[in-house]
Write a protein that holds these residues in place. Structure first.
Motif, PDB file in Angstrom:
ATOM      1  N   VAL A 140       0.839  -1.195   0.000  1.00  0.00           N
ATOM      2  CA  VAL A 140       0.000   0.000   0.000  1.00  0.00           C
ATOM      3  C   VAL A 140       0.874   1.245   0.000  1.00  0.00           C
ATOM      4  N   SER A 141       0.551   2.167  -0.902  1.00  0.00           N
ATOM      5  CA  SER A 141       1.241   3.443  -0.978  1.00  0.00           C
ATOM      6  C   SER A 141       0.225   4.532  -1.284  1.00  0.00           C
ATOM      7  N   ALA A 142       0.556   5.742  -0.916  1.00  0.00           N
ATOM      8  CA  ALA A 142      -0.348   6.879  -1.111  1.00  0.00           C
ATOM      9  C   ALA A 142      -0.256   7.440  -2.525  1.00  0.00           C
ATOM     10  N   HIS A 143      -0.416   6.576  -3.503  1.00  0.00           N
ATOM     11  CA  HIS A 143      -0.305   6.961  -4.905  1.00  0.00           C
ATOM     12  C   HIS A 143      -1.371   6.256  -5.721  1.00  0.00           C
ATOM     13  N   ALA A 144      -1.555   6.700  -6.938  1.00  0.00           N
ATOM     14  CA  ALA A 144      -2.510   6.055  -7.840  1.00  0.00           C
ATOM     15  C   ALA A 144      -1.958   4.697  -8.271  1.00  0.00           C
ATOM     16  N   PRO A 145      -2.824   3.690  -8.412  1.00  0.00           N
ATOM     17  CA  PRO A 145      -2.348   2.371  -8.838  1.00  0.00           C
ATOM     18  C   PRO A 145      -1.571   2.413 -10.150  1.00  0.00           C
ATOM     19  N   GLY A 146      -1.981   3.282 -11.077  1.00  0.00           N
ATOM     20  CA  GLY A 146      -1.276   3.378 -12.349  1.00  0.00           C
ATOM     21  C   GLY A 146       0.175   3.775 -12.158  1.00  0.00           C
ATOM     22  N   ARG A 147       0.437   4.644 -11.217  1.00  0.00           N
ATOM     23  CA  ARG A 147       1.808   5.083 -10.932  1.00  0.00           C
ATOM     24  C   ARG A 147       2.615   3.960 -10.304  1.00  0.00           C
ATOM     25  N   LEU A 148       1.944   3.059  -9.612  1.00  0.00           N
ATOM     26  CA  LEU A 148       2.618   1.964  -8.926  1.00  0.00           C
ATOM     27  C   LEU A 148       2.837   0.740  -9.814  1.00  0.00           C
ATOM     28  N   ALA A 149       2.075   0.639 -10.892  1.00  0.00           N
ATOM     29  CA  ALA A 149       2.108  -0.567 -11.732  1.00  0.00           C
ATOM     30  C   ALA A 149       3.489  -0.833 -12.311  1.00  0.00           C
TER      31      ALA A 149
END
Length: 158
Positions: free
Chosen positions: A66-75
């Motif tokens: 879990v991170s405080a970012h949009a899933p697209g940025r994490l993908a």
């Protein structure tokens, strides 16, 4: 507490209805240690969970980062590290706040402190693991806690 969260694998339920435990690995930000060394270790912590995938499977635990970012940025980050588990984008910090995850301020933003939350199948928080001073031991600490929780409730079924 049940909710559907946006992840790099699409929407998923938290907690997992198919696992005895759901483990949420909270991180500040992938790669932030390159800019702010005092917050480094996110990649190391997430990779420790990846490397312990078989142990989490034996414990009947679903792993999510879990991170405080949009899933697209994490993908891209998740794919590049071959994590093997989804990352949750908690942009508004609501998931972490619901579970009492500590926060830090960095670069004029509020982010999560490195922590882990263990949920049972009903969504009850069974453990909040914080601080995690050694990122390379993040998964190990969680697995130790899962073993104690499992021992206190009897052996796993199935």
């Amino acid at each position: 507490m049940w909710r559907t969260v946006p992840t790099t694998a699409g929407p998923l339920p938290v907690p997992s209805p198919d696992h005895r435990w759901t483990v949420l690995f909270f991180i500040t930000e992938p790669g932030i240690g390159e800019r702010l060394p005092e917050l480094g270790g996110c990649t190391t912590g997430l990779c420790s969970a990846r490397d312990a995938a078989a142990a989490f499977a034996r414990a009947d635990a679903r792993v999510l980062g879990v991170s405080a970012h949009a899933p697209g940025r994490l993908a891209e980050f998740a794919e590049g590290r071959a994590l093997g588990y989804p990352l949750v984008g908690d942009e508004d910090l609501s998931l972490g706040r619901a579970f009492g995850v500590p926060e830090v301020r960095a670069e004029d933003r509020t982010l999560f402190a490195r922590a882990a939350v263990v949920l049972d199948r009903t969504g009850r928080v069974r453990s909040l693991i914080h601080p995690v001073p050694e990122p390379e031991r993040h998964a190990e600490l969680v697995l130790e806690r899962l073993a104690r929780l499992t021992d206190s409730e009897g052996t796993l079924q199935g």
